[in-house]
Design a protein around this motif. Structure first.
Motif, PDB file in Angstrom:
ATOM      1  N   MET A  75      40.014  32.573  38.843  1.00 48.75           N
ATOM      2  CA  MET A  75      40.971  33.244  39.724  1.00 48.75           C
ATOM      3  C   MET A  75      41.422  32.281  40.814  1.00 48.75           C
ATOM      4  SD  MET A  75      40.217  36.891  41.340  1.00 48.75           S
ATOM      5  CE  MET A  75      41.104  37.496  42.726  1.00 48.75           C
ATOM      6  N   CYS A  76      42.714  32.286  41.104  1.00 48.51           N
ATOM      7  CA  CYS A  76      43.223  31.423  42.170  1.00 48.51           C
ATOM      8  C   CYS A  76      42.745  31.969  43.514  1.00 48.51           C
ATOM      9  CB  CYS A  76      44.748  31.365  42.147  1.00 48.51           C
ATOM     10  SG  CYS A  76      45.393  30.276  43.454  1.00 48.51           S
ATOM     11  N   PRO A  77      42.066  31.118  44.308  1.00 49.49           N
ATOM     12  CA  PRO A  77      41.517  31.579  45.580  1.00 49.49           C
ATOM     13  C   PRO A  77      42.513  31.537  46.745  1.00 49.49           C
ATOM     14  CG  PRO A  77      40.835  29.324  45.190  1.00 49.49           C
ATOM     15  CD  PRO A  77      41.628  29.764  43.978  1.00 49.49           C
ATOM     16  N   HIS A  78      43.727  31.044  46.493  1.00 44.84           N
ATOM     17  CA  HIS A  78      44.708  30.928  47.575  1.00 44.84           C
ATOM     18  C   HIS A  78      45.097  32.319  48.078  1.00 44.84           C
ATOM     19  CE1 HIS A  78      48.449  29.975  49.652  1.00 44.84           C
ATOM     20  NE2 HIS A  78      47.947  28.750  49.772  1.00 44.84           N
ATOM     21  N   PRO A  79      45.187  32.501  49.409  1.00 49.24           N
ATOM     22  CA  PRO A  79      45.497  33.829  49.966  1.00 49.24           C
ATOM     23  C   PRO A  79      46.771  34.471  49.411  1.00 49.24           C
ATOM     24  CG  PRO A  79      44.773  32.358  51.712  1.00 49.24           C
ATOM     25  CD  PRO A  79      44.903  31.525  50.457  1.00 49.24           C
ATOM     26  N   SER A  80      47.817  33.685  49.173  1.00 54.65           N
ATOM     27  CA  SER A  80      49.060  34.278  48.654  1.00 54.65           C
ATOM     28  C   SER A  80      48.867  34.803  47.234  1.00 54.65           C
ATOM     29  CB  SER A  80      50.218  33.277  48.698  1.00 54.65           C
ATOM     30  OG  SER A  80      49.996  32.214  47.796  1.00 54.65           O
ATOM     31  N   CYS A  81      48.047  34.121  46.449  1.00 51.21           N
ATOM     32  CA  CYS A  81      47.782  34.580  45.079  1.00 51.21           C
ATOM     33  C   CYS A  81      46.845  35.781  45.075  1.00 51.21           C
ATOM     34  CB  CYS A  81      47.222  33.444  44.235  1.00 51.21           C
ATOM     35  SG  CYS A  81      48.460  32.212  43.811  1.00 51.21           S
ATOM     36  N   PHE A  86      46.238  39.527  40.096  1.00 53.46           N
ATOM     37  CA  PHE A  86      46.371  39.132  38.689  1.00 53.46           C
ATOM     38  C   PHE A  86      46.717  37.660  38.486  1.00 53.46           C
ATOM     39  CE2 PHE A  86      47.289  43.691  38.774  1.00 53.46           C
ATOM     40  CZ  PHE A  86      46.355  44.159  37.858  1.00 53.46           C
ATOM     41  N   VAL A  87      46.505  36.797  39.489  1.00 50.72           N
ATOM     42  CA  VAL A  87      46.742  35.364  39.309  1.00 50.72           C
ATOM     43  C   VAL A  87      45.406  34.756  38.896  1.00 50.72           C
ATOM     44  CG1 VAL A  87      47.624  33.229  40.308  1.00 50.72           C
ATOM     45  CG2 VAL A  87      48.570  35.438  41.030  1.00 50.72           C
ATOM     46  N   ARG A  97      46.131  23.197  37.180  1.00 54.88           N
ATOM     47  CA  ARG A  97      47.579  22.975  37.048  1.00 54.88           C
ATOM     48  C   ARG A  97      48.349  23.939  37.943  1.00 54.88           C
ATOM     49  NH1 ARG A  97      46.010  21.665  31.943  1.00 54.88           N
ATOM     50  NH2 ARG A  97      46.282  23.716  31.014  1.00 54.88           N
ATOM     51  N   HIS A  98      47.929  25.197  37.954  1.00 53.58           N
ATOM     52  CA  HIS A  98      48.582  26.197  38.803  1.00 53.58           C
ATOM     53  C   HIS A  98      48.496  25.780  40.272  1.00 53.58           C
ATOM     54  CE1 HIS A  98      49.378  29.957  40.917  1.00 53.58           C
ATOM     55  NE2 HIS A  98      48.207  29.774  41.523  1.00 53.58           N
ATOM     56  N   ILE A  99      47.305  25.387  40.718  1.00 52.90           N
ATOM     57  CA  ILE A  99      47.124  25.006  42.124  1.00 52.90           C
ATOM     58  C   ILE A  99      48.003  23.815  42.467  1.00 52.90           C
ATOM     59  CG2 ILE A  99      45.461  24.028  43.771  1.00 52.90           C
ATOM     60  CD1 ILE A  99      43.354  25.916  42.503  1.00 52.90           C
ATOM     61  N   ALA A 100      48.064  22.824  41.582  1.00 50.72           N
ATOM     62  CA  ALA A 100      48.904  21.651  41.830  1.00 50.72           C
ATOM     63  C   ALA A 100      50.386  22.037  41.910  1.00 50.72           C
ATOM     64  CB  ALA A 100      48.683  20.608  40.735  1.00 50.72           C
ATOM     65  N   ARG A 115      48.381  14.260  39.447  1.00 49.27           N
ATOM     66  CA  ARG A 115      48.406  13.703  38.089  1.00 49.27           C
ATOM     67  C   ARG A 115      47.172  14.159  37.311  1.00 49.27           C
ATOM     68  NH1 ARG A 115      50.076   9.017  39.340  1.00 49.27           N
ATOM     69  NH2 ARG A 115      48.060   8.080  39.811  1.00 49.27           N
ATOM     70  N   GLU A 116      46.030  14.138  37.968  1.00 55.55           N
ATOM     71  CA  GLU A 116      44.799  14.584  37.314  1.00 55.55           C
ATOM     72  C   GLU A 116      44.881  16.060  36.949  1.00 55.55           C
ATOM     73  OE1 GLU A 116      40.084  15.329  38.241  1.00 55.55           O
ATOM     74  OE2 GLU A 116      41.162  13.892  39.483  1.00 55.55           O
ATOM     75  N   ALA A 117      45.460  16.875  37.852  1.00 59.80           N
ATOM     76  CA  ALA A 117      45.580  18.317  37.587  1.00 59.80           C
ATOM     77  C   ALA A 117      46.497  18.589  36.399  1.00 59.80           C
ATOM     78  CB  ALA A 117      46.087  19.034  38.824  1.00 59.80           C
ATOM     79  N   PHE A 118      47.497  17.737  36.209  1.00 58.58           N
ATOM     80  CA  PHE A 118      48.441  17.950  35.113  1.00 58.58           C
ATOM     81  C   PHE A 118      48.006  17.299  33.809  1.00 58.58           C
ATOM     82  CE2 PHE A 118      51.437  18.749  38.651  1.00 58.58           C
ATOM     83  CZ  PHE A 118      51.776  20.034  38.292  1.00 58.58           C
ATOM     84  N   SER A 119      46.923  16.526  33.844  1.00 58.31           N
ATOM     85  CA  SER A 119      46.459  15.916  32.595  1.00 58.31           C
ATOM     86  C   SER A 119      45.847  17.004  31.716  1.00 58.31           C
ATOM     87  CB  SER A 119      45.439  14.814  32.875  1.00 58.31           C
ATOM     88  OG  SER A 119      44.253  15.365  33.372  1.00 58.31           O
TER      89      SER A 119
END
Length: 141
Positions: A75-81, A86-87, A97-100, A115-119
């Motif tokens: 689960m995305c821990p960011h407050p907006s998500c 359901f994020v 990837r989502h966080i990046a 770059r690492e997040a998108f690999s």
């Protein structure tokens, strides 16, 4: 009667009573009405449903589903998500990837971190080639 008739035509037909919602303790005429109720008034995990479409697991309300998301998924821990709800993702690389993409600038991610997040992690496996004619030498003449 909650368990159906013990004798008589309904007992012989196998009728065990109208199905009920274990969360609300309400009874429904049939399983179709119970299904509509569960889909409309309670929650299910879209990731688990996608993985096993023939299994129907429900949660009383979003707080219980959110606990499931935290314990069994990513689960995305960011407050907006968290506010959007359901994020949630099936695996850690999808979450990264989502966080990046969604929060990278705000979190001041470096180019290397993005770059690492998108690999895409891959696990390549190679089989040894089978030599042709190896088994042909042992055939009966």
């Amino acid at each position: 009667n909650k368990t159906g008739d013990e004798s008589g035509p309904l007992a012989e037909s196998g009728f065990k009573g109208h199905p009920n919602c274990n969360f609300c303790r309400r009874r429904f005429y049939d399983s179709t009405e119970l299904f509509r109720h569960m889909e409309g008034d309670h929650e299910h995990c879209f990731l688990c449903r996608r993985a096993t479409p023939d299994k129907y697991v429900y949660y009383r309300h979003y707080r219980e589903l959110e606990d499931h998301f935290r314990n069994d998924h990513h689960m995305c821990p960011h407050p907006s998500c968290l506010e959007k709800k359901f994020v949630v993702f099936q695996n850690d690389p999808e979450l990264k990837r989502h966080i990046a993409m969604e929060h990278g600038e705000e979190l001041k991610m470096s180019r290397a971190q993005r770059r690492e997040a998108f690999s895409i992690p891959i696990n390549l496996q190679y089989r040894e080639p089978v030599e042709r004619g190896r088994d042909e030498d042992h055939s009966s003449a």
